[in-house]
Write a protein that holds these residues in place. Structure first.
Motif, mmCIF file in Angstrom:
data_model
loop_
_atom_site.group_PDB
_atom_site.id
_atom_site.type_symbol
_atom_site.label_atom_id
_atom_site.label_comp_id
_atom_site.label_asym_id
_atom_site.label_seq_id
_atom_site.Cartn_x
_atom_site.Cartn_y
_atom_site.Cartn_z
ATOM 1 N N MET A 87 3.649 4.146 -6.067
ATOM 2 C CA MET A 87 4.375 3.139 -7.613
ATOM 3 C C MET A 87 5.657 4.050 -8.287
ATOM 4 N N PRO A 88 6.440 5.320 -8.975
ATOM 5 C CA PRO A 88 7.113 5.589 -9.638
ATOM 6 C C PRO A 88 7.958 5.857 -8.339
ATOM 7 N N LYS A 89 7.719 5.954 -7.162
ATOM 8 C CA LYS A 89 9.057 5.729 -6.171
ATOM 9 C C LYS A 89 9.575 4.134 -6.462
ATOM 10 N N LEU A 90 8.684 3.443 -5.613
ATOM 11 C CA LEU A 90 9.041 2.727 -6.179
ATOM 12 C C LEU A 90 10.060 2.488 -7.804
ATOM 13 N N GLU A 91 9.427 2.489 -8.730
ATOM 14 C CA GLU A 91 10.540 2.529 -9.891
ATOM 15 C C GLU A 91 11.727 2.522 -10.156
ATOM 16 N N ASP A 92 11.091 3.762 -9.006
ATOM 17 C CA ASP A 92 12.608 5.205 -9.318
ATOM 18 C C ASP A 92 14.062 4.539 -8.037
ATOM 19 N N GLN A 93 13.614 3.786 -7.278
ATOM 20 C CA GLN A 93 14.119 2.901 -6.147
ATOM 21 C C GLN A 93 14.655 0.953 -6.609
ATOM 22 N N GLY A 94 14.352 1.020 -7.908
ATOM 23 C CA GLY A 94 14.693 0.043 -8.900
ATOM 24 C C GLY A 94 14.096 -1.441 -7.893
ATOM 25 N N ILE A 95 12.780 -0.789 -6.803
ATOM 26 C CA ILE A 95 12.105 -2.192 -6.473
ATOM 27 C C ILE A 95 11.375 -3.332 -7.196
ATOM 28 N N ALA A 96 11.223 -4.718 -7.869
ATOM 29 C CA ALA A 96 10.443 -5.093 -8.411
ATOM 30 C C ALA A 96 8.931 -5.088 -7.805
ATOM 31 N N PHE A 97 7.672 -4.760 -8.622
ATOM 32 C CA PHE A 97 6.766 -4.963 -8.034
ATOM 33 C C PHE A 97 5.906 -5.261 -9.525
ATOM 34 N N ASN A 98 5.525 -5.859 -9.189
ATOM 35 C CA ASN A 98 3.795 -6.281 -10.332
ATOM 36 C C ASN A 98 2.664 -5.057 -10.500
ATOM 37 N N LEU A 99 2.382 -4.953 -11.859
ATOM 38 C CA LEU A 99 0.863 -4.137 -11.823
ATOM 39 C C LEU A 99 -0.814 -4.889 -11.865
ATOM 40 N N PRO A 100 -1.354 -4.209 -10.899
ATOM 41 C CA PRO A 100 -2.690 -5.071 -10.604
ATOM 42 C C PRO A 100 -3.341 -5.115 -12.037
ATOM 43 N N VAL A 101 -3.977 -6.341 -12.802
ATOM 44 C CA VAL A 101 -5.451 -6.096 -14.081
ATOM 45 C C VAL A 101 -5.780 -5.404 -13.973
ATOM 46 N N PRO A 102 -6.523 -4.542 -14.670
ATOM 47 C CA PRO A 102 -7.029 -3.590 -14.545
ATOM 48 C C PRO A 102 -8.610 -4.526 -14.550
ATOM 49 N N GLY A 103 -10.052 -3.967 -14.033
ATOM 50 C CA GLY A 103 -11.196 -4.840 -14.374
ATOM 51 C C GLY A 103 -12.085 -3.911 -15.627
ATOM 52 N N GLY A 104 -12.517 -4.529 -16.840
ATOM 53 C CA GLY A 104 -13.304 -3.778 -17.488
ATOM 54 C C GLY A 104 -14.364 -4.449 -18.458
ATOM 55 N N ILE A 105 -15.403 -3.910 -19.302
ATOM 56 C CA ILE A 105 -16.956 -4.470 -19.584
ATOM 57 C C ILE A 105 -16.846 -3.222 -21.243
ATOM 58 N N ILE A 106 -17.468 -4.204 -21.461
ATOM 59 C CA ILE A 106 -18.303 -3.605 -23.006
ATOM 60 C C ILE A 106 -19.832 -3.292 -22.536
ATOM 61 N N GLU A 107 -20.050 -1.942 -22.352
ATOM 62 C CA GLU A 107 -21.491 -1.314 -22.369
ATOM 63 C C GLU A 107 -21.797 -0.860 -23.571
#
Length: 77
Positions: free
Chosen positions: A1-21
């Motif tokens: 991802m850092p390489k894409l960001e350095d090149q100025g390429i637009a991308f979306n990050l995935p939403v994390p999954g979570g639970i409270i146990e």
């Protein structure tokens, strides 16, 4: 991802999954190594999630982060 960001390429990050146990936040990301952050004050401050010392929470907001980009926020209850 850092390489894409350095090149100025637009991308979306995935939403994390979570639970409270048993009162502990458990979160994961589909991309290993992607930073996960959580907030317990409705997004005013964000903390880096560390799976080896899961925070004790009643509810939280979670997101992934890469450099200056953030994913959408997910609510975990």
């Amino acid at each position: 991802m850092p390489k894409l960001e350095d090149q100025g390429i637009a991308f979306n990050l995935p939403v994390p999954g979570g639970i409270i146990e048993a009162g502990l936040l458990q979160a994961n990301s589909p991309f290993p190594g992607l930073m996960i952050e959580y907030s317990i004050d409705n997004g005013n401050t964000w903390h880096v999630y560390n799976e080896t010392s899961s925070p004790q929470v009643a509810q939280a907001l979670i997101r992934t982060r890469s450099g200056s980009r953030y994913s959408r926020v997910a609510s975990v209850q």
